[in-house]
Design a protein around this motif. Structure first.
Motif, PDB file in Angstrom:
ATOM      1  N   ILE A   1      -5.908   6.570  14.691  1.00 21.91           N
ATOM      2  CA  ILE A   1      -5.026   7.493  13.991  1.00 21.91           C
ATOM      3  C   ILE A   1      -5.134   7.217  12.499  1.00 21.91           C
ATOM      4  O   ILE A   1      -5.435   6.092  12.082  1.00 21.91           O
ATOM      5  N   GLY A   2      -4.902   8.263  11.706  1.00 16.88           N
ATOM      6  CA  GLY A   2      -4.987   8.095  10.261  1.00 16.88           C
ATOM      7  C   GLY A   2      -3.876   8.837   9.547  1.00 16.88           C
ATOM      8  O   GLY A   2      -3.380   9.860  10.033  1.00 16.88           O
ATOM      9  N   PHE A   3      -3.468   8.305   8.396  1.00 15.07           N
ATOM     10  CA  PHE A   3      -2.453   8.920   7.552  1.00 15.07           C
ATOM     11  C   PHE A   3      -3.002   8.983   6.132  1.00 15.07           C
ATOM     12  O   PHE A   3      -3.673   8.050   5.672  1.00 15.07           O
ATOM     13  N   ASN A   4      -2.708  10.091   5.445  1.00 11.97           N
ATOM     14  CA  ASN A   4      -3.233  10.298   4.095  1.00 11.97           C
ATOM     15  C   ASN A   4      -2.124  10.797   3.182  1.00 11.97           C
ATOM     16  O   ASN A   4      -1.267  11.580   3.596  1.00 11.97           O
ATOM     17  N   ILE A   5      -2.162  10.340   1.952  1.00 13.96           N
ATOM     18  CA  ILE A   5      -1.240  10.840   0.937  1.00 13.96           C
ATOM     19  C   ILE A   5      -2.020  10.931  -0.362  1.00 13.96           C
ATOM     20  O   ILE A   5      -2.879  10.094  -0.646  1.00 13.96           O
TER      21      ILE A   5
ATOM     22  N   LEU B   1      -4.710   5.400   5.304  1.00 15.27           N
ATOM     23  CA  LEU B   1      -4.327   4.316   6.193  1.00 15.27           C
ATOM     24  C   LEU B   1      -4.765   4.677   7.601  1.00 15.27           C
ATOM     25  O   LEU B   1      -4.459   5.777   8.089  1.00 15.27           O
ATOM     26  N   GLY B   2      -5.524   3.797   8.265  1.00 15.73           N
ATOM     27  CA  GLY B   2      -5.978   4.056   9.618  1.00 15.73           C
ATOM     28  C   GLY B   2      -5.667   2.890  10.536  1.00 15.73           C
ATOM     29  O   GLY B   2      -5.511   1.748  10.086  1.00 15.73           O
TER      30      GLY B   2
ATOM     31  N   PHE C   1       0.826  -1.210   0.000  1.00 17.94           N
ATOM     32  CA  PHE C   1       0.000   0.000   0.000  1.00 17.94           C
ATOM     33  C   PHE C   1       0.860   1.259   0.000  1.00 17.94           C
ATOM     34  O   PHE C   1       0.645   2.195  -0.763  1.00 17.94           O
ATOM     35  N   ILE C   2       1.872   1.281   0.883  1.00 17.09           N
ATOM     36  CA  ILE C   2       2.732   2.459   0.963  1.00 17.09           C
ATOM     37  C   ILE C   2       3.514   2.656  -0.325  1.00 17.09           C
ATOM     38  O   ILE C   2       3.642   3.766  -0.838  1.00 17.09           O
TER      39      ILE C   2
END
Length: 201
Positions: free
Chosen positions: A78-82, A68-69, A11-12
């Motif tokens: 927590i969540g990360f977005n790109i 991504l959570g 995914f990353i």
């Protein structure tokens, strides 16, 4: 666990190689503890007051985001977005806390930060109502963006939005989202988007 780590790595890598802001919201429910979510959504920037269904938007009016959570406790995640957002890369993170869980009514608050053109903060308060396998969500979302002008003066941009989202959640493994973020003030702009989230325990 190994499958989840492998999937996260892929995914990353996809996220960075695709060069793919995120207005894409979520419900007021937080992820269960240790649950991982992966999502993707395209977003179109428009103004609903001047919406013309026969208009064909140019590619730069679209954005693409990956999410991504991770559930940290029974009421926080927590969540990360790109993403590739209207000509610029977007990077963001957030911390969400759910403080009302009344069966069919959920309320949560989120704080976070992002970088898109410049660094900024994010604050929102949202509520969700559950109808069978659907969640209807709305609230208020405000960005906090200090901007230094050419004369050295610091100006504070506070674009605000009212998100309206409908999520279809037929199973514990995935959910489909449709969302409109309605601009409240001049610095903001209205967006329309859809997406899908996958959940892994």
């Amino acid at each position: 666990m190994k499958k989840i780590l492998l999937f996260l790595s892929v995914f990353i890598l996809i996220s960075f190689s695709a060069q793919a802001q995120t207005m894409f919201g979520n419900t007021a429910l937080t992820l269960s503890k240790h649950v991982v979510s992966l999502g993707v959504n395209p977003v179109y920037a428009t103004d609903l007051n001047n919406f013309n269904p026969t208009y064909t938007p140019s590619p730069e009016q679209f954005a693409y985001f990956f999410h991504l959570g991770y559930g940290t406790t029974h009421s926080t995640d927590i969540g990360f977005n790109i993403g590739k957002a209207w000509g610029q890369m977007y990077y963001g993170f957030d911390f969400e806390n759910s403080f009302v869980n009344a069966g069919k009514l959920y309320i949560s608050g989120t704080i976070g930060g992002h970088y898109w053109h410049r660094a900024g903060g994010d604050v929102d308060l949202i509520a969700s109502l559950k109808f069978n396998n659907f969640y209807l969500t709305s609230g208020i979302d405000v960005d906090i963006e200090p901007y230094k002008q050419a004369d050295g003066q610091i100006v504070m941009y506070l674009p605000a939005y009212v998100p309206v989202e409908l999520e279809f959640n037929p199973s514990s493994k995935y959910a489909v989202n449709f969302e409109v973020n309605i601009a409240v003030n001049q610095p903001a702009f209205t967006t329309v988007g859809a997406g899908i989230n996958f959940y892994f325990k």
